[in-house]
Design an enzyme around this catalytic site. Structure first.
Site, PDB file in Angstrom:
ATOM      1  N   HIS A  72       0.835  -1.202   0.000  1.00  0.00           N
ATOM      2  CA  HIS A  72       0.000   0.000   0.000  1.00  0.00           C
ATOM      3  C   HIS A  72       0.869   1.251   0.000  1.00  0.00           C
ATOM      4  CE1 HIS A  72      -3.934  -1.925   1.741  1.00  0.00           C
ATOM      5  NE2 HIS A  72      -3.524  -2.488   0.624  1.00  0.00           N
ATOM      6  N   TYR A 201      -8.906   4.900   8.168  1.00  0.00           N
ATOM      7  CA  TYR A 201      -8.981   5.224   9.596  1.00  0.00           C
ATOM      8  C   TYR A 201     -10.048   6.306   9.735  1.00  0.00           C
ATOM      9  CZ  TYR A 201      -4.580   2.779  10.599  1.00  0.00           C
ATOM     10  OH  TYR A 201      -3.603   1.830  10.770  1.00  0.00           O
ATOM     11  N   PRO A 294      -3.366  -0.392  19.463  1.00  0.00           N
ATOM     12  CA  PRO A 294      -3.143  -0.839  18.082  1.00  0.00           C
ATOM     13  C   PRO A 294      -3.197   0.253  17.008  1.00  0.00           C
ATOM     14  CG  PRO A 294      -5.285  -1.567  18.871  1.00  0.00           C
ATOM     15  CD  PRO A 294      -4.579  -0.991  20.051  1.00  0.00           C
ATOM     16  N   LYS A 298       1.748  -0.615  15.403  1.00  0.00           N
ATOM     17  CA  LYS A 298       3.175  -0.640  15.744  1.00  0.00           C
ATOM     18  C   LYS A 298       3.628  -1.880  16.515  1.00  0.00           C
ATOM     19  CE  LYS A 298       4.547   2.891  13.661  1.00  0.00           C
ATOM     20  NZ  LYS A 298       5.010   2.520  12.350  1.00  0.00           N
ATOM     21  N   TYR A 384       4.278   6.315  10.432  1.00  0.00           N
ATOM     22  CA  TYR A 384       3.468   5.148  10.082  1.00  0.00           C
ATOM     23  C   TYR A 384       4.269   4.176   9.216  1.00  0.00           C
ATOM     24  CZ  TYR A 384      -0.837   2.597   8.954  1.00  0.00           C
ATOM     25  OH  TYR A 384      -1.802   1.638   8.847  1.00  0.00           O
TER      26      TYR A 384
HETATM   27  P1  FAD Z   1       3.722 -12.393  21.405  1.00  0.00           P
HETATM   28  O1  FAD Z   1       3.265 -12.459  20.000  1.00  0.00           O
HETATM   29  O2  FAD Z   1       2.709 -12.147  22.463  1.00  0.00           O
HETATM   30  O3  FAD Z   1       4.502 -13.741  21.703  1.00  0.00           O
HETATM   31  C1  FAD Z   1       4.860 -14.124  23.006  1.00  0.00           C
HETATM   32  C2  FAD Z   1       4.866 -15.629  23.071  1.00  0.00           C
HETATM   33  O4  FAD Z   1       5.345 -16.030  24.354  1.00  0.00           O
HETATM   34  C3  FAD Z   1       3.480 -16.236  22.935  1.00  0.00           C
HETATM   35  O5  FAD Z   1       3.483 -17.206  21.924  1.00  0.00           O
HETATM   36  C4  FAD Z   1       3.184 -16.787  24.312  1.00  0.00           C
HETATM   37  O6  FAD Z   1       2.336 -17.938  24.245  1.00  0.00           O
HETATM   38  C5  FAD Z   1       4.587 -17.129  24.790  1.00  0.00           C
HETATM   39  N1  FAD Z   1       4.703 -17.263  26.232  1.00  0.00           N
HETATM   40  C6  FAD Z   1       4.058 -16.574  27.201  1.00  0.00           C
HETATM   41  N2  FAD Z   1       4.408 -17.013  28.412  1.00  0.00           N
HETATM   42  C7  FAD Z   1       5.312 -17.986  28.229  1.00  0.00           C
HETATM   43  C8  FAD Z   1       6.033 -18.853  29.115  1.00  0.00           C
HETATM   44  N3  FAD Z   1       5.851 -18.791  30.438  1.00  0.00           N
HETATM   45  N4  FAD Z   1       6.910 -19.750  28.608  1.00  0.00           N
HETATM   46  C9  FAD Z   1       7.063 -19.844  27.256  1.00  0.00           C
HETATM   47  N5  FAD Z   1       6.377 -19.076  26.368  1.00  0.00           N
HETATM   48  C10 FAD Z   1       5.515 -18.155  26.850  1.00  0.00           C
HETATM   49  N6  FAD Z   1      -0.546  -5.286  16.839  1.00  0.00           N
HETATM   50  C11 FAD Z   1      -0.771  -4.573  15.758  1.00  0.00           C
HETATM   51  O7  FAD Z   1       0.152  -3.875  15.326  1.00  0.00           O
HETATM   52  N7  FAD Z   1      -2.005  -4.608  15.122  1.00  0.00           N
HETATM   53  C12 FAD Z   1      -3.025  -5.412  15.570  1.00  0.00           C
HETATM   54  O8  FAD Z   1      -4.099  -5.461  14.986  1.00  0.00           O
HETATM   55  C13 FAD Z   1      -2.813  -6.176  16.727  1.00  0.00           C
HETATM   56  N8  FAD Z   1      -3.772  -6.992  17.211  1.00  0.00           N
HETATM   57  C14 FAD Z   1      -3.525  -7.694  18.352  1.00  0.00           C
HETATM   58  C15 FAD Z   1      -4.501  -8.522  18.900  1.00  0.00           C
HETATM   59  C16 FAD Z   1      -4.280  -9.234  20.086  1.00  0.00           C
HETATM   60  C17 FAD Z   1      -5.363 -10.116  20.670  1.00  0.00           C
HETATM   61  C18 FAD Z   1      -3.029  -9.095  20.747  1.00  0.00           C
HETATM   62  C19 FAD Z   1      -2.760  -9.828  22.060  1.00  0.00           C
HETATM   63  C20 FAD Z   1      -2.042  -8.300  20.185  1.00  0.00           C
HETATM   64  C21 FAD Z   1      -2.282  -7.597  19.006  1.00  0.00           C
HETATM   65  N9  FAD Z   1      -1.293  -6.787  18.427  1.00  0.00           N
HETATM   66  C22 FAD Z   1      -1.544  -6.075  17.332  1.00  0.00           C
HETATM   67  C23 FAD Z   1       0.030  -6.685  18.983  1.00  0.00           C
HETATM   68  C24 FAD Z   1       0.971  -7.637  18.280  1.00  0.00           C
HETATM   69  O9  FAD Z   1       0.324  -8.828  17.946  1.00  0.00           O
HETATM   70  C25 FAD Z   1       2.115  -7.860  19.235  1.00  0.00           C
HETATM   71  O10 FAD Z   1       2.757  -6.627  19.447  1.00  0.00           O
HETATM   72  C26 FAD Z   1       3.119  -8.904  18.752  1.00  0.00           C
HETATM   73  O11 FAD Z   1       2.525 -10.178  18.742  1.00  0.00           O
HETATM   74  C27 FAD Z   1       4.340  -8.896  19.672  1.00  0.00           C
HETATM   75  O12 FAD Z   1       5.139 -10.012  19.415  1.00  0.00           O
HETATM   76  P2  FAD Z   1       5.936 -10.719  20.574  1.00  0.00           P
HETATM   77  O13 FAD Z   1       6.649 -11.837  19.918  1.00  0.00           O
HETATM   78  O14 FAD Z   1       6.674  -9.706  21.340  1.00  0.00           O
HETATM   79  O15 FAD Z   1       4.829 -11.269  21.594  1.00  0.00           O
HETATM   80  C1  DHB Z   2      -4.483  -3.558  11.456  1.00  0.00           C
HETATM   81  C2  DHB Z   2      -4.372  -3.290  12.784  1.00  0.00           C
HETATM   82  C3  DHB Z   2      -4.025  -2.020  13.178  1.00  0.00           C
HETATM   83  O1  DHB Z   2      -3.886  -1.747  14.471  1.00  0.00           O
HETATM   84  C4  DHB Z   2      -3.810  -1.018  12.283  1.00  0.00           C
HETATM   85  O2  DHB Z   2      -3.514   0.226  12.712  1.00  0.00           O
HETATM   86  C5  DHB Z   2      -3.898  -1.296  10.951  1.00  0.00           C
HETATM   87  C6  DHB Z   2      -4.231  -2.581  10.538  1.00  0.00           C
HETATM   88  C7  DHB Z   2      -4.865  -4.922  11.026  1.00  0.00           C
HETATM   89  O3  DHB Z   2      -5.070  -5.784  11.887  1.00  0.00           O
HETATM   90  O4  DHB Z   2      -5.026  -5.130   9.818  1.00  0.00           O
END
Ligand code: FAD
Ligand code: DHB
Length: 391
Positions: A72, A201, A294, A298, A384
Site C-alpha cells: 500500500h 482510519y 493498536p 506498531k 506510520y
Molecule cells: P507475542 O506475540 O505475544 O509472543 C509471546 C509468546 O510467548 C506467545 O506465543 C506466548 O504464548 C509465549 N509465552 C508466554 N508465556 C510464556 C512462558 N511462560 N513460557 C514460554 N512461552 C511463553 N498489533 C498490531 O500492530 N495490530 C493489531 O491489529 C494487533 N492486534 C492484536 C490482537 C491481540 C489479541 C493481541 C494480544 C495483540 C495484538 N497486536 C496487534 C500486537 C501484536 O500482535 C504484538 O505486538 C506482537 O505479537 C508482539 O510479538 P511478541 O513476539 O513480542 O509477543
Molecule cells: C491492522 C491493525 C491495526 O492496528 C492497524 O492500525 C492497521 C491494521 C490490522 O489488523 O489489519
C-alpha cells in the site's frame, strides 16, 4: 540441556530472533507454553512497516510476502463528509505492506523447521534463574510432565505482556510507565473482498472505525467499543451497520460490502513501557517490554525492530566476548520504543471519541491539518511507514 541463547516465546520476536541469531552462528532453543497449532492460528496484527519488510527481505523471508502480501502506498483518513488519502510514497518515499502476523509466523516457523531449529512447545511453569550471573538457566515442565533445565549464555524474554521474564527482574530495578484508555477495539475478520484499496482510519461521533484487510478476499475491520463489551452480544447486522455508518457508507457513492464474519474479539487498549530492557543476562524484546494501543499498527513492527538490534548484540557478546552492543541494547531500543509509543498514543487520541465536545473539535482540527498540510502529512507518514531501525 544447554544452548547459547534460551528464547522464551515463539511469537514474532522469539521466532525472528532465533533466525537472526542462527545467521550469526549462534544456537538457540525456543520455548513456548502454547501448542504449535495455537501459535500458528492466532489472529493479530496485519500491517508491516517498511523497515520490517527490509529486515525480512535481508534474511530471505520475503518470498510469500511479495507474492501474497498487498503493498500500500498510504492510508485514508476520514471523518463525516470528508476522506483524504495520504500517499506515504510521495511524502516520505516508503510504502507499507498488508501481510498478517499469522503469515509472518508461518514463514518464520517454516524457515526455522527447515534448518532443524529446536522448539519446545506446550511447556508450563517456566522459571528464570541466576540472571545476574554468567550462567543463567531456565526450568520448566515439559508436555509429558517432566521437569527440565536449560542452561544458556543469555536468556531472551520474548514472552509477550503476560510472560514470566519481566516479572523475574527484582522489583526496584526497573521502572514502568502506563496509560489505560477508556475504550477497546472490537475486531472482526470477514470473508468478503475489501471495500477499499487501502486502509481507512475513520473518526466518527459514535467512535473510531478502521477498515483493514488480510487479502483480496478477506477483510479485517475494527470498531471502537466500551472496554467491557461482550462480542457475543452484537449481531452481525449490528456490526455491519455500525461499520457502515462510521466508515461513511453512501458518502460520495462509497459503499461498504458486508460478508460472513469468521472471527470476532475485543482487544483492550493500553500503553506500557518497562525499562531497562535488560537485567544481567536477561534481555527483553517485543511485548514483554512494551505494549502500544493498536492504532497505527506498531506492536508487531516494534517486536521486529527490537530483535533486529538484539541479535547482533548477543552474537557479538557470545562469539567475540564484545559486550558493547549488549550493554547499549536497552537504550538504543527504547529510543525507538518511545517514538512508537508516542505515535500510537497520538493516533489513538486523534481518532477515538469519548463524549467530550471540546476534544472532538480539537480532533477534527488536527485531522484537517494532518490531511491538508505537507508538514502534517509527512510527520504521520514518516512514523506510520516506519523509522529506520537505527533511529
Ligand atoms: P507475542 O506475540 O505475544 O509472543 C509471546 C509468546 O510467548 C506467545 O506465543 C506466548 O504464548 C509465549 N509465552 C508466554 N508465556 C510464556 C512462558 N511462560 N513460557 C514460554 N512461552 C511463553 N498489533 C498490531 O500492530 N495490530 C493489531 O491489529 C494487533 N492486534 C492484536 C490482537 C491481540 C489479541 C493481541 C494480544 C495483540 C495484538 N497486536 C496487534 C500486537 C501484536 O500482535 C504484538 O505486538 C506482537 O505479537 C508482539 O510479538 P511478541 O513476539 O513480542 O509477543
Ligand atoms: C491492522 C491493525 C491495526 O492496528 C492497524 O492500525 C492497521 C491494521 C490490522 O489488523 O489489519
Amino acid at each position: 540441556m544447554r544452548t547459547q541463547v534460551a528464547i522464551i516465546g515463539a511469537g514474532p520476536a522469539g521466532l525472528l530472533l532465533s533466525h537472526l541469531l542462527a545467521a550469526d552462528g549462534v544456537e538457540s532453543v525456543v520455548l513456548e507454553t502454547r501448542s504449535r497449532e495455537y501459535v500458528a492460528a492466532r489472529i493479530r496484527a496485519g500491517l508491516l512497516e517498511s523497515s520490517t519488510v527490509d529486515i525480512l527481505a535481508a534474511c530471505g523471508l520475503d518470498g510469500r510476502l511479495r507474492e501474497q502480501g498487498l503493498e500500500h502506498r498510504g492510508i485514508y483518513l476520514q471523518w463525516p463528509e470528508e476522506r483524504h488519502h495520504l500517499d506515504f510514497v510521495d511524502l516520505v518515499g516508503r510504502s507499507v505492506w498488508v501481510y498478517g502476523q499469522t503469515e509472518v509466523t508461518r514463514d518464520l516457523v517454516a524457515a526455522r523447521d527447515a534448518v532443524g531449529q529446536q522448539f519446545v512447545y506446550e511447556i508450563s511453569d517456566t522459571a528464570l534463574h541466576d540472571l545476574d550471573s554468567d550462567r543463567p538457566y531456565l526450568t520448566y515442565v515439559d508436555v509429558d510432565g517432566r521437569e527440565q533445565r536449560l542452561d544458556a549464555d543469555a536468556i531472551a524474554g520474548c514472552d509477550g505482556s503476560f510472560g514470566p521474564s519481566r516479572k523475574a527482574i527484582p522489583s526496584g530495578v526497573g521502572q514502568t510507565w502506563e496509560r489505560a484508555y477508556p475504550f477497546a477495539w472490537f475486531g472482526i475478520l470477514a470473508d468478503v473482498a475489501p471495500s477499499t484499496d487501502e486502509l481507512i482510519y475513520a473518526w466518527h461521533p459514535d467512535g473510531f472505525a478502521l477498515h483493514s484487510m488480510r487479502s483480496e478476499s478477506v477483510s479485517r475491520l475494527y470498531l471502537q467499543v466500551p472496554p467491557d463489551t461482550d462480542p457475543a452480544t452484537w449481531s452481525d447486522d449490528q456490526i455491519w451497520e455500525a461499520l457502515a455508518r462510521r466508515l461513511g457508507h453512501g458518502q460520495n457513492g462509497w459503499q461498504l460490502h458486508p460478508g460472513p464474519i469468521t472471527d470476532r474479539s475485543v482487544l483492550p487498549m493500553r500503553s506500557y513501557v518497562y525499562e531497562p530492557m535488560r537485567y544481567g543476562r536477561l534481555f527483553l524484546a517485543g511485548d514483554a517490554a512494551h505494549i502500544v494501543p493498536p492504532t497505527g499498527a506498531k506492536g508487531l513492527n516494534l517486536a521486529v525492530a527490537d530483535v533486529a538490534l538484539l541479535a547482533p548484540a548477543l552474537a557479538a557478546m557470545i562469539n567475540k566476548g564484545d559486550h558493547a552492543a549488549a550493554d547499549s541494547y536497552s537504550e538504543r531500543a527504547l529510543r525507538r520504543v518511545w517514538r512508537c509509543t508516542h505515535f500510537s498514543w497520538w493516533m489513538t487520541t486523534m481518532l477515538h471519541t469519548h463524549g467530550d465536545d471540546f476534544d472532538a473539535q480539537l480532533q477534527k482540527s488536527q485531522l484537517q491539518w494532518v490531511s491538508s498540510s505537507a508538514a502534517g502529512s509527512a510527520g504521520l507518514a514518516e512514523n506510520y511507514a516506519g523509522l529506520p531501525i537505527s533511529y
